[in-house]
Design a protein around this motif. Structure first.
Motif, short mmCIF file in Angstrom:
data_model
loop_
_atom_site.label_atom_id
_atom_site.label_comp_id
_atom_site.label_asym_id
_atom_site.label_seq_id
_atom_site.Cartn_x
_atom_site.Cartn_y
_atom_site.Cartn_z
N ALA A 325 40.66 41.66 43.95
CA ALA A 325 40.16 42.98 43.58
C ALA A 325 40.81 44.06 44.44
O ALA A 325 41.17 45.14 43.93
N LEU A 326 40.98 43.78 45.73
CA LEU A 326 41.61 44.76 46.61
C LEU A 326 43.08 44.93 46.26
O LEU A 326 43.60 46.06 46.24
N ALA A 327 43.78 43.82 45.97
CA ALA A 327 45.19 43.91 45.57
C ALA A 327 45.33 44.70 44.28
O ALA A 327 46.32 45.40 44.06
N GLY A 328 44.32 44.57 43.41
CA GLY A 328 44.34 45.33 42.16
C GLY A 328 44.32 46.83 42.37
O GLY A 328 44.84 47.59 41.56
N ARG A 329 43.74 47.27 43.47
CA ARG A 329 43.74 48.70 43.80
C ARG A 329 45.16 49.21 44.03
O ARG A 329 45.46 50.39 43.78
N LEU A 330 46.02 48.35 44.52
CA LEU A 330 47.40 48.77 44.79
C LEU A 330 48.18 49.00 43.51
O LEU A 330 49.06 49.84 43.44
N ASP A 332 46.55 49.70 40.54
CA ASP A 332 45.84 50.72 39.78
C ASP A 332 44.76 51.32 40.65
O ASP A 332 43.65 50.79 40.74
N PRO A 333 45.03 52.44 41.33
CA PRO A 333 44.05 53.04 42.25
C PRO A 333 42.74 53.38 41.59
O PRO A 333 41.71 53.49 42.27
N ALA A 334 42.72 53.54 40.26
CA ALA A 334 41.50 53.91 39.57
C ALA A 334 40.65 52.69 39.19
O ALA A 334 39.56 52.81 38.67
N ALA A 335 41.15 51.48 39.48
CA ALA A 335 40.46 50.25 39.07
C ALA A 335 39.10 50.13 39.74
O ALA A 335 38.92 50.58 40.86
#
Length: 335
Positions: A325-330, A332-335
Motif C-alpha cells: 500500500a505504501l509503495a502504491g503511493r509512489l 499514485d499519490p492520490a491512492a
C-alpha cells in the motif's frame, strides 16, 4: 541458566529514529502514547497517531494519509471508550471487550476495509493489544522495586516458558519453574525529535509523568524492480529524573520484488531488549523470505510462534504487510 548469544547479535543500543528522507519515498510514522490520570490502579488512556508522508523527487513533501485512535480501558484492560479519525462507527462494538485477548479478531470485521487498504488507522488498531501488554512496564522506574513486584504479583506467578524467544526454556530470564526473575536490560532512549527535520515525525504529545510510547517508522522507496524498506520500532517510557528509557527497540531493512510483492530479504537489528536471549529471535526471520508481503500479518504468527519469535519483532515484521500500500503511493499519490 542462560543460552549462548553470538556477540554480533547482542543489542547495539538506542539509535536515531529517522534517517534523512529520500526523494521519491513514502514514510509512515505512528505513535501510541499511554497515560494513567489516576495512577497505576486507574484507567489507561491511549492516544494513537499515524501519518503517511510522501516525499517527491524534488524534495517537496506532504501528508497523504493521517489517522488518530483514542481509547480508554479499565484496570482489567476492558475497553470503556474508543474513537477514531477517520471515523469508524462499528468500533463502538469493541466497548466492553478486552483490549488484549481476542482484540485483533474482534476488530477485523469493522476494520476489514482499513486492513485491505493497509491504512495508518489499521496499523494503530492492530497495535492495540501488543502495545497495551507492554504499557504497564512504564511504572517500573516510578515505584520501589519491591512494591512494584507486589503490585505485579499476578505476573510474577505466571509461567512464561516458551512464550517467546526471550522466555524459551533455559533462558536467564526465567527461574526453573518458568516464572520471571525480573532482571531486565534497559537503555536511555534517543528522543524521536533528535533529528534535523521537522517533517521526520508527525506531531505527538510530550509527557513528563508516567507514560509509555510505542513508536514506529517505515520508509519505503523503489529502485528498479526492488521495493526497499527501512524501519524502526521502539517501546519507551518516561523516567522520574526526566528523559526516556528504551524497553524494546529494533531497526530493520528489507527488500521485496516489485512485481510479485514477495519478500526477498529481511535483516532486523536488535537495539535494546530486556533479556540476554531476546536477540536470538533474529535468526529465525529467514522463514518469511519468499512469502507475499500482504500475507505477513498471519504468516508471522504461524512461522514465528512461541520460542521462535520475539513478540515485538513479530509486530514489526507483521507491519511489512502494509508495504504494498505504501509503495502504491509512489506510483499514485492520490491512492
Amino acid at each position: 541458566m542462560s543460552i549462548p548469544v553470538p556477540e554480533e547479535l547482542r543489542p547495539t543500543g538506542s539509535v536515531l529514529s529517522a534517517p534523512p528522507r529520500r526523494p521519491g519515498s513514502v514514510r509512515r510514522t505512528s505513535t501510541m502514547d499511554f497515560t494513567w490520570p489516576d495512577g497505576l490502579g486507574g484507567d489507561t488512556v491511549l492516544d494513537g497517531r499515524a501519518r503517511d508522508l510522501l516525499t517527491l523527487s524534488d524534495g517537496s513533501a506532504g501528508a497523504v494519509a493521517e489517522a488518530r485512535l483514542g481509547m480508554v480501558s479499565d484496570p482489567r484492560r476492558v475497553v470503556r471508550t474508543i474513537t477514531s479519525t477517520p471515523p469508524l462507527p462499528p468500533l463502538r462494538d469493541l466497548v466492553g471487550e478486552s483490549a488484549m485477548s481476542g482484540f485483533r479478531a474482534r476488530m477485523s470485521v469493522p476494520a476489514a476495509a482499513e486492513a485491505a487498504a493497509g491504512t495508518p488507522l489499521h496499523l494503530l488498531l492492530d497495535d492495540v493489544p501488543g502495545a497495551t501488554l507492554v504499557s504497564g512496564s512504564a511504572f517500573q522506574r516510578w515505584y520501589d522495586p519491591e512494591l512494584y513486584r507486589e503490585l505485579k504479583a499476578d505476573v510474577s506467578r505466571r509461567v512464561m516458558t516458551d512464550v517467546c524467544t526471550g522466555y524459551q526454556r533455559g533462558s536467564s530470564a526465567l527461574r526453573q519453574d518458568g516464572t520471571l526473575i525480573w532482571r531486565q536490560n534497559r537503555a536511555l532512549a534517543v528522543d524521536l525529535a533528535a533529528v534535523d527535520d521537522d517533517l521526520a515525525w508527525h506531531a505527538y504529545p510530550d509527557h513528563t509523568g508516567v507514560a509509555m510510547r510505542r513508536a514506529r517508522r517505515i520508509d519505503v522507496w523503489i529502485d528498479g524492480s526492488t521495493v526497499h524498506v527501512d524501519a524502526f520500532f521502539q517501546d519507551s517510557s518516561t523516567l522520574p529524573e526526566g528523559g526516556r528509557q528504551s524497553i524494546h527497540e529494533y531497526s530493520l531493512t528489507a527488500q521485496a520484488d516489485l512485481d510479485s510483492q514477495t519478500l526477498r530479504a529481511v535483516t532486523p537489528v536488535a537495539r535494546v531488549l530486556p533479556y540476554d536471549e531476546c536477540p536470538l529471535a533474529v535468526l529465525n526471520v529467514g522463514a518469511l523470505v519468499g512469502l507475499p508481503l500482504g500475507g505477513l500479518r498471519q504468516a508471522v504468527l504461524k512461522r514465528l510462534a512461541g520460542p521462535l519469535g520475539c513478540t515485538h519483532l513479530n509486530d514489526m515484521l507483521r507491519a511489512l504487510a502494509d508495504v504494498p500500500a505504501l509503495a502504491g503511493r509512489l506510483a499514485d499519490p492520490a491512492a
